[in-house]
Design an enzyme around this catalytic site. Structure first.
Site, short mmCIF file in Angstrom:
data_model
loop_
_atom_site.label_atom_id
_atom_site.label_comp_id
_atom_site.label_asym_id
_atom_site.label_seq_id
_atom_site.Cartn_x
_atom_site.Cartn_y
_atom_site.Cartn_z
N GLU A 62 2.05 -4.71 -4.76
CA GLU A 62 1.84 -6.16 -4.90
C GLU A 62 3.13 -6.94 -4.70
O GLU A 62 3.13 -8.04 -4.13
CB GLU A 62 1.23 -6.46 -6.26
CG GLU A 62 -0.18 -5.90 -6.45
CD GLU A 62 -0.22 -4.40 -6.69
OE1 GLU A 62 0.85 -3.80 -6.95
OE2 GLU A 62 -1.31 -3.81 -6.61
N HIS A 131 -8.70 -5.32 -15.95
CA HIS A 131 -9.58 -5.94 -14.96
C HIS A 131 -10.16 -7.26 -15.48
O HIS A 131 -11.12 -7.77 -14.91
CB HIS A 131 -10.73 -4.99 -14.60
CG HIS A 131 -10.29 -3.77 -13.87
ND1 HIS A 131 -9.68 -2.70 -14.49
CD2 HIS A 131 -10.36 -3.43 -12.55
CE1 HIS A 131 -9.42 -1.76 -13.59
NE2 HIS A 131 -9.82 -2.18 -12.41
C1 LIG Z 1 -0.82 -2.06 -9.67
C2 LIG Z 1 -2.22 -1.79 -9.22
N1 LIG Z 1 -2.69 -2.37 -8.11
C3 LIG Z 1 -3.96 -2.18 -7.71
C4 LIG Z 1 -4.80 -1.41 -8.45
C5 LIG Z 1 -6.26 -1.26 -8.03
N2 LIG Z 1 -6.53 0.11 -7.62
C6 LIG Z 1 -7.06 1.00 -8.48
S1 LIG Z 1 -7.13 2.51 -7.83
C7 LIG Z 1 -6.50 2.01 -6.36
C8 LIG Z 1 -6.25 3.00 -5.28
C9 LIG Z 1 -5.28 4.03 -5.72
O1 LIG Z 1 -5.16 5.02 -4.76
P1 LIG Z 1 -4.36 6.36 -5.03
O2 LIG Z 1 -3.04 6.06 -5.67
O3 LIG Z 1 -4.34 7.10 -3.76
O4 LIG Z 1 -5.21 7.12 -6.12
P2 LIG Z 1 -6.73 7.64 -6.02
O5 LIG Z 1 -7.59 6.53 -6.52
O6 LIG Z 1 -7.01 8.01 -4.63
O7 LIG Z 1 -6.79 8.78 -6.95
C10 LIG Z 1 -6.25 0.64 -6.39
C11 LIG Z 1 -5.73 -0.15 -5.28
C12 LIG Z 1 -4.28 -0.81 -9.61
N3 LIG Z 1 -5.02 -0.02 -10.37
N4 LIG Z 1 -3.00 -1.02 -9.98
#
Ligand SMILES: Cc1ncc(C[n+]2csc(CCOP(=O)(O)OP(=O)(O)O)c2C)c(N)n1
Ligand SMILES: [Mg+2]
Lengths: 384, 360
Positions: A62, A131
């Site tokens: 972000e 959220h």
């Molecule tokens: C700081 C932040 N930004 C956005 C999100 C929203 N979000 C939750 S999971 C996710 C994807 C995360 O991907 P990854 O790190 O590859 O983990 P995975 O879900 O594939 O296990 C996002 C964008 C968040 N939880 N925290």
């Protein structure tokens, strides 16, 4: 001018599409805004329609998203970035507070940042932690940022168009629980001439709030969009400013419901709750007026104070924790201005001063109709 | 300081010890885990898969708000828990329920947050499992802090810090790696590269040859491992933990795996990937592979399935119990001592509820 029945999410999507179609310096980016169309589908179809250069997924960061938007805005673009959820905007806080908010000031007005930071915000959807935050106070407390929060699809459309056209950065707060609320929306015509300023005069009509014709110019708004110069360089700041029509929804509150006994002041997700409370009060013989701020910064003292003076009593309704909040600011400034018209101290109904609770506890935390009516009951009615 | 970074470089391909056909890979040059360790891992994998699928079903029945399943990634989580000692710590993300359970957290407690009851359902000190973090990568600096404190206190603790491929783009990931390296903190960073961050594929996340290269700039050795081969994971992670414990500083491991289901049940994966792409990963399933390799007698397999069934039943029972939210809980634990304002608000809520009760 076209009319369509749209949800708030669809109205926002239309605002982005129309702005992108009119001005090719408008670019949309963030997490999952491309193929997925955003987790709330607000950017649905934009990549398909405008291509990857205009709407794209970024790496998951972000601070990077907002920081890159700052640079793009410095160099002739109008970035509209999405933070996926309220609490996930916090990694960008440094960029927002130290740069987005201050660039104009630090450069003595030379560098403007015409950018929009869209944030799905607030609770009421049974979301788990992080959220559901109501983070408006952080932004409203930071000089240099405009902060708006629509409560209807019509306002969502107009406010987003105006935010994109604004020469100043706007934190655009989208109440998640209202994304699926539907209403008839009047859409600004998209100019066919493309880039010419004259062709871009747009008229955006807001959802009429009251039939009585209260003095709220915001009902009917004219917004002139900012042009991009033919060279594509940043004209954003100064020139654009001069051409913006002063009357716009940003900075304008609106009376959503007429009433004579007391005024409920709300914004974003709390507006429908306030309206519902007014409905219940009506059945109980009390006439409540409802003011929807729409814009937290700039704040419309004129409309809010006129409303409060007309009833002499007021309750502020907001989801965010009450301590050191937007709601406390509203009470303070309205009291300062309307003290002699007030029959009772202004009351606040806000979230408790606790971290946003888990879903099963949410109903205990959020301002509801009963809590609002309790506060109204407290407004020293004995003499009337 | 030496200019030579070769010892920090990951292998060109992920370490694999057991092939898709279940046979050991020839000339891996790496230690093969013991049979006992592999049997233990298989039992955990079978339970983990059962938990994932049970949790997914509970979402459909409305007993869980949402569930980010680790179906297909269980080997990473099982191995991450299995290589730790009792005194070690685990820092999980929202997708690592199964890893927390591997550390001994009751599955019902592990899913308390997603059930909508409270933010963290377990006592972090009981099993040395930190509250799972949802804001991406934010748990990683904490992991470094716990490890550094352990070193200062003379404890032999190693910290296993989990993170997704998307999370590696966040600033906190980079700050955590740098701090860990400078402090020589005993942390093993395990990236579960499941190819996606919600809808965003790895190619849009990084231009690096692999995520294991992310360590080099900080002076941390990186390793790549087949994330669907629990044998390779046990070896690679086990050795990383041992090195960290021996004072060699932080280690970075990238496990190549795949998110077989949507991001959560609320996500529609058909918008950004094809069924064919998912299908191609089925044959690499970690359980099938290890089952083939061990080729255990039917009775032993049945016993493992039974055990998994019991855990799933326990989860069902726990989650089917309705929650009666305790209003006082709202105001508890915000501060050590509630502020006067919170006490006032608590009294206000109690009064509201009493009046409601009197009406009802
Ligand atoms: C700081 C932040 N930004 C956005 C999100 C929203 N979000 C939750 S999971 C996710 C994807 C995360 O991907 P990854 O790190 O590859 O983990 P995975 O879900 O594939 O296990 C996002 C964008 C968040 N939880 N925290
Ligand atoms: Mg991932």
């Amino acid at each position: 001018m076209t009319h369509e029945k749209l949800t708030m999410a669809q109205a926002l999507n239309r605002a982005l599409r129309d702005a992108m179609a009119e001005d090719d310096t408008v670019v949309v980016f963030g997490e999952d805004v491309g193929a997925l169309g955003g987790v709330f589908r607000v950017t649905d179809g934009l990549t398909a329609e405008f291509g990857e250069d205009r709407c794209f997924d970024t790496p998951l960061a972000e601070s990077g998203i907002v920081g890159v938007a700052v640079g793009m805005a410095m160099n002739g673009m109008r970035p509209v970035v999405e933070m996926q959820f309220d609490a996930f905007a916090y990694p960008a806080f440094e960029q927002i507070v130290s740069h987005v908010a201050k660039m104009r000031n630090r450069t003595r007005g030379r560098v403007a940042l015409p950018m929009v930071i869209r944030i799905p915000y607030a609770g009421g959807i049974g979301g788990v932690e992080h959220h559901c935050d109501s983070s408006e106070s952080y932004y409203a407390h930071t000089p240099g940022l405009h902060v708006v929060a629509p409560s209807t699809p019509g306002d969502a459309y107009t406010l987003l168009r105006e935010s994109i056209a604004s020469p100043d950065p706007v934190v655009f707060l989208e109440p998640k629980k209202l994304y699926w609320a539907k209403e008839e929306v009047q859409l600004t015509p998209v100019s066919s001439s493309g880039r010419a300023m004259e062709g871009r005069e747009t008229e955006a009509r807001l959802t009429p709030a009251s039939s009585s014709g209260r003095a709220v110019e915001g009902h009917e708004t004219e917004a002139h969009l900012t042009p991009a110069s033919s060279s594509g360089r940043a004209v954003a700041g100064h020139e654009a400013e001069a051409r913006l029509t002063p009357v716009s929804s940003i900075g304008r509150a609106v009376v959503r419901r007429e009433g004579t006994d007391a005024t409920l002041i709300a914004y974003g997700p709390s507006v429908p709750v306030a309206l519902e409370a007014a409905e219940v009060a009506d059945r109980e013989g009390r006439s409540l007026q409802v003011v929807d701020l729409r814009s937290i910064v700039p704040f419309d003292d004129e409309t809010v104070c006129a409303a409060v003076r007309s009833t002499g009593r007021a309750v502020v309704v907001a989801e965010a924790s009450g301590f050191a909040s937007v709601s406390s600011e509203i009470v303070a400034r309205v009291t300062e201005r309307c003290f002699h018209s007030l029959a009772a101290p202004i009351r606040r109904v806000s979230g408790f001063d606790i971290p946003y609770p888990p879903p099963k506890y949410e109903h205990l935390h959020l301002p509801g109709v009963d809590r609002i009516l309790d506060a109204v009951d407290d407004l020293q009615w004995e003499e009337s | 300081m030496t200019g030579d970074a070769h010892h920090l470089l990951p292998s060109a391909t992920p370490v694999t010890l057991i092939g898709i056909d279940g046979h050991p890979v020839a000339d891996s040059g790496r230690t093969f885990p013991s049979d006992a360790d592999l049997r233990r891992a298989l039992a955990s994998l079978i339970t983990a898969r059962r938990l994932n699928d049970q949790a997914y079903a509970l979402v459909r029945q409305g007993r869980l708000a949402v569930y980010p399943s680790s179906h297909g990634q269980e080997a990473c989580q099982v191995a991450a828990a299995q290589v730790l000692d009792d005194g070690d710590w685990l820092f999980p993300t929202y997708r690592d329920t199964v890893a927390a359970v591997g550390r001994g957290v009751d599955p019902v407690e592990a899913l308390t947050l997603l059930k909508g009851d409270w933010h963290c359902g377990w006592d972090p000190y009981e099993h040395r499992v930190a509250p799972h973090a949802t804001p991406l990568a934010t748990q990683l600096p904490h992991a470094v802090g716990v490890a550094h404190a352990a070193r200062l206190r003379g404890e032999p603790t190693v910290v296993m810090a989990l993170c997704g491929d998307g999370g590696t783009s966040e600033g906190d990931f980079h700050e955590a790696l740098n701090f860990a390296a400078v402090l020589r903190a005993p942390v093993v960073f395990l990236i579960q590269n499941n190819e996606y961050a919600i809808s965003v594929p790895l190619a849009r996340q990084t231009a690096a040859p692999s995520l294991a290269y992310k360590g080099i700039g900080y002076g941390i050795p990186g390793e790549r491992v087949d994330g669907n081969d629990v044998a390779a994971l046990l070896t690679v992670l086990g050795e990383a933990v041992a090195r960290a414990r021996d004072g060699e500083g932080p280690q970075l491991v990238e496990a190549h795996t795949y998110r077989m289901q949507a991001h959560t049940n609320a996500d529609d994966a058909t918008r950004y990937r094809t069924d064919a792409e998912v299908e191609a990963w089925v044959e690499r399933d970690p359980i099938t592979r290890l089952t083939r390799h061990l080729d255990l007698p039917a009775a032993e397999m049945a016993a493992m399935a039974d055990e998994a069934e019991q855990v799933a039943a326990h989860l069902r029972d726990g989650l089917n119990r309705d929650i009666e939210p305790d209003p006082a809980r709202l105001f508890a634990d915000v501060y050590a001592t509630p502020t006067p304002q919170l006490r006032e608000q608590q009294a206000q809520l109690a009064d509201e509820l009493a009046r409601e009760g009197a009406l009802g």
